[in-house]
Motif scaffolding. Structure first.
Motif, PDB file in Angstrom:
ATOM      1  N   MET A  89       0.817  -1.212   0.000  1.00 23.14           N
ATOM      2  CA  MET A  89       0.000   0.000   0.000  1.00 23.14           C
ATOM      3  C   MET A  89       0.852   1.264   0.000  1.00 23.14           C
ATOM      4  SD  MET A  89      -2.995  -1.181   2.685  1.00 23.14           S
ATOM      5  CE  MET A  89      -3.811   0.421   2.665  1.00 23.14           C
ATOM      6  N   ALA A  90       2.120   1.138   0.373  1.00 25.01           N
ATOM      7  CA  ALA A  90       2.996   2.306   0.440  1.00 25.01           C
ATOM      8  C   ALA A  90       3.454   2.763  -0.941  1.00 25.01           C
ATOM      9  CB  ALA A  90       4.215   1.987   1.310  1.00 25.01           C
ATOM     10  N   TYR A  91       3.353   1.895  -1.947  1.00 25.68           N
ATOM     11  CA  TYR A  91       3.815   2.255  -3.295  1.00 25.68           C
ATOM     12  C   TYR A  91       2.730   3.031  -4.040  1.00 25.68           C
ATOM     13  CZ  TYR A  91       7.508  -1.173  -2.450  1.00 25.68           C
ATOM     14  OH  TYR A  91       8.568  -1.866  -1.917  1.00 25.68           O
ATOM     15  N   ALA A  92       3.190   3.907  -4.908  1.00 26.85           N
ATOM     16  CA  ALA A  92       2.252   4.695  -5.716  1.00 26.85           C
ATOM     17  C   ALA A  92       1.456   3.787  -6.635  1.00 26.85           C
ATOM     18  CB  ALA A  92       3.019   5.732  -6.537  1.00 26.85           C
ATOM     19  N   GLU A  93       0.202   4.143  -6.864  1.00 20.97           N
ATOM     20  CA  GLU A  93      -0.656   3.348  -7.728  1.00 20.97           C
ATOM     21  C   GLU A  93      -0.098   3.300  -9.139  1.00 20.97           C
ATOM     22  OE1 GLU A  93      -5.470   2.848  -8.578  1.00 20.97           O
ATOM     23  OE2 GLU A  93      -4.670   4.719  -7.739  1.00 20.97           O
ATOM     24  N   PHE A  94      -0.338   2.189  -9.839  1.00 18.44           N
ATOM     25  CA  PHE A  94       0.119   1.973 -11.209  1.00 18.44           C
ATOM     26  C   PHE A  94       1.641   1.980 -11.324  1.00 18.44           C
ATOM     27  CE2 PHE A  94      -4.171   3.798 -11.728  1.00 18.44           C
ATOM     28  CZ  PHE A  94      -4.774   2.727 -12.362  1.00 18.44           C
ATOM     29  N   THR A  95       2.297   1.452 -10.310  1.00 19.62           N
ATOM     30  CA  THR A  95       3.740   1.225 -10.381  1.00 19.62           C
ATOM     31  C   THR A  95       3.999  -0.262 -10.165  1.00 19.62           C
ATOM     32  OG1 THR A  95       4.092   1.585  -8.008  1.00 19.62           O
ATOM     33  CG2 THR A  95       4.255   3.521  -9.459  1.00 19.62           C
ATOM     34  N   ALA A  96       5.225  -0.689 -10.491  1.00 19.81           N
ATOM     35  CA  ALA A  96       5.584  -2.092 -10.303  1.00 19.81           C
ATOM     36  C   ALA A  96       5.427  -2.505  -8.852  1.00 19.81           C
ATOM     37  CB  ALA A  96       7.018  -2.327 -10.789  1.00 19.81           C
ATOM     38  N   LEU A 103      18.618 -10.590 -17.992  1.00 16.58           N
ATOM     39  CA  LEU A 103      17.305 -10.111 -17.569  1.00 16.58           C
ATOM     40  C   LEU A 103      17.449  -9.116 -16.419  1.00 16.58           C
ATOM     41  CD1 LEU A 103      14.257 -10.583 -18.131  1.00 16.58           C
ATOM     42  CD2 LEU A 103      14.298 -12.250 -16.271  1.00 16.58           C
ATOM     43  N   GLU A 104      17.386  -7.835 -16.737  1.00 13.78           N
ATOM     44  CA  GLU A 104      17.503  -6.788 -15.722  1.00 13.78           C
ATOM     45  C   GLU A 104      16.194  -6.661 -14.950  1.00 13.78           C
ATOM     46  OE1 GLU A 104      20.071  -4.933 -14.778  1.00 13.78           O
ATOM     47  OE2 GLU A 104      21.394  -5.997 -16.172  1.00 13.78           O
ATOM     48  N   PRO A 105      16.259  -6.510 -13.631  1.00 12.64           N
ATOM     49  CA  PRO A 105      15.026  -6.368 -12.846  1.00 12.64           C
ATOM     50  C   PRO A 105      14.403  -4.993 -12.993  1.00 12.64           C
ATOM     51  CG  PRO A 105      16.928  -6.127 -11.419  1.00 12.64           C
ATOM     52  CD  PRO A 105      17.463  -6.502 -12.777  1.00 12.64           C
ATOM     53  N   MET A 106      13.132  -4.881 -12.649  1.00 14.07           N
ATOM     54  CA  MET A 106      12.435  -3.601 -12.640  1.00 14.07           C
ATOM     55  C   MET A 106      12.597  -2.949 -11.267  1.00 14.07           C
ATOM     56  SD  MET A 106      10.881  -3.393 -15.644  1.00 14.07           S
ATOM     57  CE  MET A 106       9.694  -2.089 -15.369  1.00 14.07           C
ATOM     58  N   ARG A 107      12.484  -1.632 -11.230  1.00 10.94           N
ATOM     59  CA  ARG A 107      12.479  -0.897  -9.965  1.00 10.94           C
ATOM     60  C   ARG A 107      11.043  -0.739  -9.465  1.00 10.94           C
ATOM     61  NH1 ARG A 107      17.480  -0.832  -7.585  1.00 10.94           N
ATOM     62  NH2 ARG A 107      19.076  -0.358  -9.145  1.00 10.94           N
ATOM     63  N   THR A 108      10.882  -0.563  -8.188  1.00 16.61           N
ATOM     64  CA  THR A 108       9.539  -0.474  -7.603  1.00 16.61           C
ATOM     65  C   THR A 108       8.733   0.698  -8.147  1.00 16.61           C
ATOM     66  OG1 THR A 108      10.452   0.768  -5.730  1.00 16.61           O
ATOM     67  CG2 THR A 108      10.208  -1.620  -5.464  1.00 16.61           C
ATOM     68  N   ASP A 109       9.423   1.785  -8.553  1.00 12.30           N
ATOM     69  CA  ASP A 109       8.700   2.968  -9.030  1.00 12.30           C
ATOM     70  C   ASP A 109       8.468   2.963 -10.531  1.00 12.30           C
ATOM     71  OD1 ASP A 109      11.316   3.298  -9.774  1.00 12.30           O
ATOM     72  OD2 ASP A 109      11.526   5.343  -8.977  1.00 12.30           O
ATOM     73  N   ALA A 110       8.778   1.855 -11.215  1.00 15.57           N
ATOM     74  CA  ALA A 110       8.556   1.778 -12.661  1.00 15.57           C
ATOM     75  C   ALA A 110       7.070   1.896 -12.958  1.00 15.57           C
ATOM     76  CB  ALA A 110       9.112   0.473 -13.212  1.00 15.57           C
ATOM     77  N   VAL A 152      12.137  -7.520  -3.901  1.00 16.86           N
ATOM     78  CA  VAL A 152      10.993  -7.232  -3.024  1.00 16.86           C
ATOM     79  C   VAL A 152       9.702  -7.838  -3.543  1.00 16.86           C
ATOM     80  CG1 VAL A 152      11.945  -5.144  -2.004  1.00 16.86           C
ATOM     81  CG2 VAL A 152      10.690  -4.986  -4.174  1.00 16.86           C
ATOM     82  N   GLY A 153       9.739  -8.395  -4.756  1.00 13.32           N
ATOM     83  CA  GLY A 153       8.544  -9.013  -5.297  1.00 13.32           C
ATOM     84  C   GLY A 153       8.673  -9.294  -6.779  1.00 13.32           C
ATOM     85  N   ALA A 154       7.562  -9.685  -7.392  1.00 10.50           N
ATOM     86  CA  ALA A 154       7.512  -9.938  -8.826  1.00 10.50           C
ATOM     87  C   ALA A 154       6.133  -9.562  -9.337  1.00 10.50           C
ATOM     88  CB  ALA A 154       7.813 -11.401  -9.129  1.00 10.50           C
ATOM     89  N   VAL A 155       6.095  -9.016 -10.539  1.00  3.53           N
ATOM     90  CA  VAL A 155       4.821  -8.685 -11.178  1.00  3.53           C
ATOM     91  C   VAL A 155       4.465  -9.816 -12.131  1.00  3.53           C
ATOM     92  CG1 VAL A 155       3.579  -7.080 -12.669  1.00  3.53           C
ATOM     93  CG2 VAL A 155       5.248  -6.209 -11.032  1.00  3.53           C
TER      94      VAL A 155
END
Length: 421
Positions: free
Chosen positions: A271-278, A355-362, A389-392
């Protein structure tokens, strides 16, 4: 609704059903209806048609092109799968004809039911023909002057299919989550709450994840707070976080406080991450192994039936700890690569280093391009310290790309037709 357009079910029972080529498909045996929210007429779903081999199939009303005194014309392809009624459905002839109830102090019975079109190829129940019981149920004849009343004058318990909660739960036990959600969606709010309270926690959690957002909120809020917290714990953390965001602040804080600390922590972090981000889309529980794990170890983890196919498609290799946030992220291994290697091979030897990972704010646009570029169904997400921290998963991405009420639109339209032909 124009009474002149009404069609009484007894008049069409037994009529031949003809396809676009003029060939007879079968004969009408019953009409499938469904109760809706209070104040809305029962919806006519379609016809039960008996083929020449005495096999009964379902023909949705959107396929019915014309109804006259001698035949029913249908269009499109007929699905010959054997008809099986849903939990929320009522058969007019089988369930409603001959039902008795008290009206104005007199015992009456349902002699007939009529339906009428309300818009293009959509029909509703509009009138009910009643007759007094008179000389007894088994010797009564068709009266010469039945009373025609609006459907609202007939108790909803008479119109609804007589199915106990126990039977409903038993039938839903064998359903997939999306089908369970569709059944709940089709029920009126009172019935939905009644069935939800009787379902197991894991069943209800899986079904809620498939419901439209508004119905998720209304359903979780009618549950006892402790039960609601248990349901949220059973849900995928990202789905639970999305649901809690839709709740009033007081309710959200109350439920989070009642959840197990570890489960609540996962939800709060998302819930702490901005909406529509990874970060907001990801699951914090992907498949993770240490670099000294073997291929056999990794395959044992992805065999877990509780893991979705998308999440099982990729194993992430990290320094300990192997729970998010992990130690340093090292890379990922595709499950197809695991299947091609000897079981004793170390996963650290077959990591996909490209395979480069994504950042949380992507943002969601970058995430979707990433999926398309690498032909993936799951992508790793790391923080600034390069900890996983996770996977989409691709289904989580689609949830954020599709219109807000896509689940509700499908349940009211295409999915219903696919399920019944």
């Amino acid at each position: 609704m124009n009474r002149s357009q009404s069609v009484f079910i007894s008049r069409i029972r037994g009529l031949p059903v003809m396809d676009a080529n003029g060939d007879q498909v079968g004969k009408v045996r019953d009409v499938v209806v469904q109760m809706r929210t209070p104040g809305r007429a029962p919806l006519v779903r379609g016809l039960v048609v008996e083929l020449f081999a005495r096999r009964r199939i379902f023909v949705p009303m959107v396929r019915v092109h014309a109804i006259d005194a001698v035949q029913i014309m249908i269009s499109g392809t007929v699905n010959t799968q054997v008809f099986s009624r849903r939990v929320s459905e009522t058969l007019v002839v089988e369930d409603l004809f001959d039902r008795t109830f008290t009206r104005d102090g007199k015992q009456v019975w349902v002699m007939d039911v009529s339906m009428a079109p309300v818009r293009s190829r959509e029909w509703e129940i509009n009138e009910v023909a009643l007759a007094e019981s008179g000389r007894g149920r088994f010797i009564r004849k068709t009266p010469s002057n039945p009373t025609i009343v609006d459907w609202r004058e007939v108790p909803s318990l008479v119109l609804a299919s007589r199915q106990s909660t126990e039977r409903t739960i038993a039938e839903m036990h064998e359903m997939k989550p999306a089908d369970m959600a569709r059944e709940l969606h089709d029920m009126n709010p009172h019935r939905r709450a009644e069935v939800a309270m009787a379902l197991d926690d894991d069943q209800l959690a899986n079904a809620i994840e498939e419901l439209p957002e508004g119905e998720q909120v209304s359903l979780i809020t009618v549950l006892d707070p402790d039960r609601a917290a248990d349901i949220l714990e059973e849900m995928d953390p990202d789905d639970a976080a999305d649901l809690i965001k839709e709740l009033p602040d007081t309710t959200a804080h109350q439920l989070l406080a009642r959840m197990e600390p570890d489960d609540a922590a996962d939800v709060r972090s998302l819930m702490a991450y901005a909406e529509f981000t990874a970060g907001a889309m990801m699951t914090p529980e992907p498949v993770i192994v240490a670099p000294d794990a073997t291929v056999a170890d990794a395959l044992a983890l992805v065999r877990n039936e509780d893991i979705t196919p998308a999440e099982a498609s990729m194993v992430f290799v990290c320094r300990p700890p192997t729970e998010t946030p992990t130690g340093r992220y090292l890379g990922a291994v595709h499950v197809q690569r695991l299947l091609r290697e000897p079981p004793s091979t170390m996963v650290s030897a077959i990591i996909d280093t490209d395979l480069e990972p994504m950042r949380t704010d992507a943002p969601v646009g970058a995430v979707s391009r990433y999926f398309a570029t690498y032909n993936l169904v799951a992508v790793p997400v790391v923080n600034e310290a390069n900890q996983l921290v996770g996977a989409v998963a691709v289904d989580d991405l689609l949830d954020h790309l599709l219109p807000a009420d896509w689940r509700g639109d499908q349940m009211d339209g295409e999915l219903l037709e696919v399920n019944h032909g």
